[in-house]
Design a protein around this motif. Structure first.
Motif, PDB file in Angstrom:
ATOM      1  N   UNK A 292     -19.419   3.223  29.858  1.00 30.73           N
ATOM      2  CA  UNK A 292     -20.047   2.089  29.180  1.00 30.73           C
ATOM      3  C   UNK A 292     -20.531   1.025  30.140  1.00 30.73           C
ATOM      4  N   UNK A 293     -21.366   0.137  29.611  1.00 32.40           N
ATOM      5  CA  UNK A 293     -21.997  -0.888  30.451  1.00 32.40           C
ATOM      6  C   UNK A 293     -21.170  -2.161  30.599  1.00 32.40           C
ATOM      7  N   UNK A 294     -20.255  -2.418  29.684  1.00 32.96           N
ATOM      8  CA  UNK A 294     -19.534  -3.694  29.681  1.00 32.96           C
ATOM      9  C   UNK A 294     -18.657  -3.837  30.915  1.00 32.96           C
ATOM     10  N   UNK A 295     -18.497  -5.080  31.361  1.00 36.53           N
ATOM     11  CA  UNK A 295     -17.702  -5.359  32.559  1.00 36.53           C
ATOM     12  C   UNK A 295     -16.248  -4.937  32.369  1.00 36.53           C
ATOM     13  N   UNK A 296     -15.677  -5.178  31.191  1.00 41.41           N
ATOM     14  CA  UNK A 296     -14.277  -4.800  30.956  1.00 41.41           C
ATOM     15  C   UNK A 296     -14.098  -3.285  31.071  1.00 41.41           C
ATOM     16  N   UNK A 297     -15.039  -2.519  30.543  1.00 44.62           N
ATOM     17  CA  UNK A 297     -14.976  -1.059  30.631  1.00 44.62           C
ATOM     18  C   UNK A 297     -15.129  -0.599  32.077  1.00 44.62           C
ATOM     19  N   UNK A 298     -16.008  -1.273  32.797  1.00 50.45           N
ATOM     20  CA  UNK A 298     -16.236  -0.944  34.207  1.00 50.45           C
ATOM     21  C   UNK A 298     -14.970  -1.173  35.032  1.00 50.45           C
ATOM     22  N   UNK A 299     -14.333  -2.319  34.851  1.00 44.12           N
ATOM     23  CA  UNK A 299     -13.121  -2.631  35.617  1.00 44.12           C
ATOM     24  C   UNK A 299     -11.986  -1.699  35.222  1.00 44.12           C
ATOM     25  N   UNK A 300     -11.911  -1.335  33.950  1.00 39.84           N
ATOM     26  CA  UNK A 300     -10.879  -0.413  33.508  1.00 39.84           C
ATOM     27  C   UNK A 300     -11.026   0.951  34.168  1.00 39.84           C
ATOM     28  N   UNK A 301     -12.310   1.389  34.364  1.00 40.30           N
ATOM     29  CA  UNK A 301     -12.559   2.704  34.968  1.00 40.30           C
ATOM     30  C   UNK A 301     -12.406   2.684  36.479  1.00 40.30           C
ATOM     31  N   UNK A 302     -12.848   1.606  37.123  1.00 40.01           N
ATOM     32  CA  UNK A 302     -12.920   1.594  38.587  1.00 40.01           C
ATOM     33  C   UNK A 302     -11.973   0.608  39.263  1.00 40.01           C
TER      34      UNK A 302
END
Length: 432
Positions: free
Chosen positions: A27-37
């Protein structure tokens, strides 16, 4: 305490050997990004450079230059005025969709890479350049930057900069020239941007995919990055596969697979293949059987007489006239030239005309004109645009000698003969 060069944080890509790294689909959202990486790592500039050098990352925009060496060169030039980072998201190559796919699916990974590159070279300013008419890309990045403005401290402010949608406008010196208030056209060199670029300061210009890889290397380490690919071409890369394949699109591949493996990823050929255009419009043609056994990497394709370029691969079926297809690309490149020197202004249109005449009407005269014109254009331009166009045309003359002879002698095109074998109602001769 900061991480050492080979510390690795567990990631989804570690648990599935063939899982994508750049395109996890989180996903594009920052929260999703930080959760993944995870968050941005607390590395110093020298540590980022060391980790990138050890990883062996090379540029994914076409030149395949070692990224760590490039970072180090810009960092060394930092003086009282500092440095600048320019992220190149202008996908000038018409056959490519990898950068577009990356930005739309993982904008924060790109923006992480910009921030880490700025830290590595000591930049106080960063630009992310995209085409002015790519509204979905603009909207995605604008939203991502707004998210980060409230959630993350900006080490170097990132300005979204719009560039005209022209082939030569995405060349690194053209971007620097535009950011300095000039036209979006390649500049005469030297100096190169890493020596004196935006505002006269040392400037790092890197492709957005390169920066996204840097963001992952900084988090997971050089050993993690080198776990895919080969010793001489480590890591993964995004490629765009088009033409006569069953499932055209953008794929993330480990470097070092064969051309046959690449075709299989795209569902295989949709028709018997004659050749593959490797590297895009500035690339070169490889016969289908040669391509099948070629290693997909910068050194592997170079050994076969081609290049990976921007990761573009276009499959040409046996029933298409290779000279006609090359003539279309040559005409496009002639129309997209910077028009700043004789080889671009006069030479490329003359080459495109000769190739078009050879493909459409045949005869020895256009064939002779092609051979005669090339030496007056190669390595004589004010920028690399003429060299890219002549490289493509020269590769067509090498890869398709049977077609060249048939057209020069005004005999039936071999592609037409092959098409007739499939459909006897498709026969035609030149000029009809």
């Amino acid at each position: 305490m900061t991480s050492t060069a080979d510390d690795a944080r567990p990631t989804a890509a570690d648990t599935a050997p063939n899982a994508p790294r750049l395109l996890l689909g989180h996903g594009r959202a920052l929260t999703e990004h930080v959760s993944a990486h995870g968050p941005l790592p607390a590395l110093t500039g020298p540590e980022i450079i060391a980790r990138t050098e050890q990883a062996g990352l090379t540029g994914r925009g076409g030149a395949a230059f070692p990224t760590g060496r490039k970072l180090a060169a810009v960092a060394r030039g930092a003086g009282r005025k500092g440095t600048v980072v320019v992220a190149n998201g202008c996908e000038g190559e018409p056959a490519s969709a990898k950068d577009r796919t990356l930005i739309l699916n993982a904008p924060h990974l790109v923006l992480d890479g910009v921030q880490l590159a700025a830290r590595a070279v000591g930049a106080r300013q960063a630009h992310l350049c995209v085409h002015e008419d790519e509204h979905d890309i603009r909207n995605t990045l604008t939203a991502a930057l707004a998210e980060r403005a409230t959630a993350l401290p900006a080490e170097a402010p990132i300005t979204l900069t719009l560039v005209p949608h022209r082939y030569v406008a995405s060349e690194e010196s053209a971007l620097v020239r535009a950011l300095n208030g000039g036209p979006s056209l390649p500049a005469h060199t030297p100096p190169r941007p890493f020596e004196r670029g935006v505002g006269g300061r040392p400037t790092l210009v890197d492709n957005v995919e390169t920066l996204a890889h840097l963001a992952l290397i900084a988090r997971h380490g050089s050993a993690w990055f080198r776990a895919r690919g080969t010793a001489t071409a480590p890591g993964t890369t995004l490629v765009t596969i088009g033409g006569a394949v069953r499932n055209p699109g953008v794929y993330e591949i480990p470097l070092g697979i064969t051309g046959a493996d690449l075709l299989a990823l795209a569902g295989g050929a949709g028709a018997p293949l004659q050749a593959m255009l490797c590297g895009g419009y500035f690339g070169s043609w490889l016969p289908a059987d040669t391509f099948a056994g070629t290693e997909i990497s910068a050194p592997g394709l170079a050994a076969a007489g081609s290049a990976i370029g921007a990761g573009v691969f276009v499959a040409l079926p046996r029933t298409s006239c290779a000279l006609a297809e090359t003539a279309k690309i040559a005409a496009y490149l002639a129309g997209q030239s910077a028009r700043q020197c004789g080889p671009c202004l006069h030479g490329l249109p003359a080459l495109a005309k000769a190739l078009r005449e050879l493909a459409a009407s045949g005869g020895t005269r256009p064939a002779h004109n092609l051979q005669a014109l090339m030496p007056y254009i190669e390595r004589r331009g004010a920028c690399r645009h003429p060299d890219g166009a002549t490289r493509l045309i020269a590769s067509a003359l090498r890869a398709f000698p049977e077609e060249v002879r048939a057209h020069a002698d005004r005999k039936r095109c071999p592609a037409v003969h092959r098409a007739e074998q499939r459909d006897p109602h498709q026969g035609r001769r030149y000029g009809t």
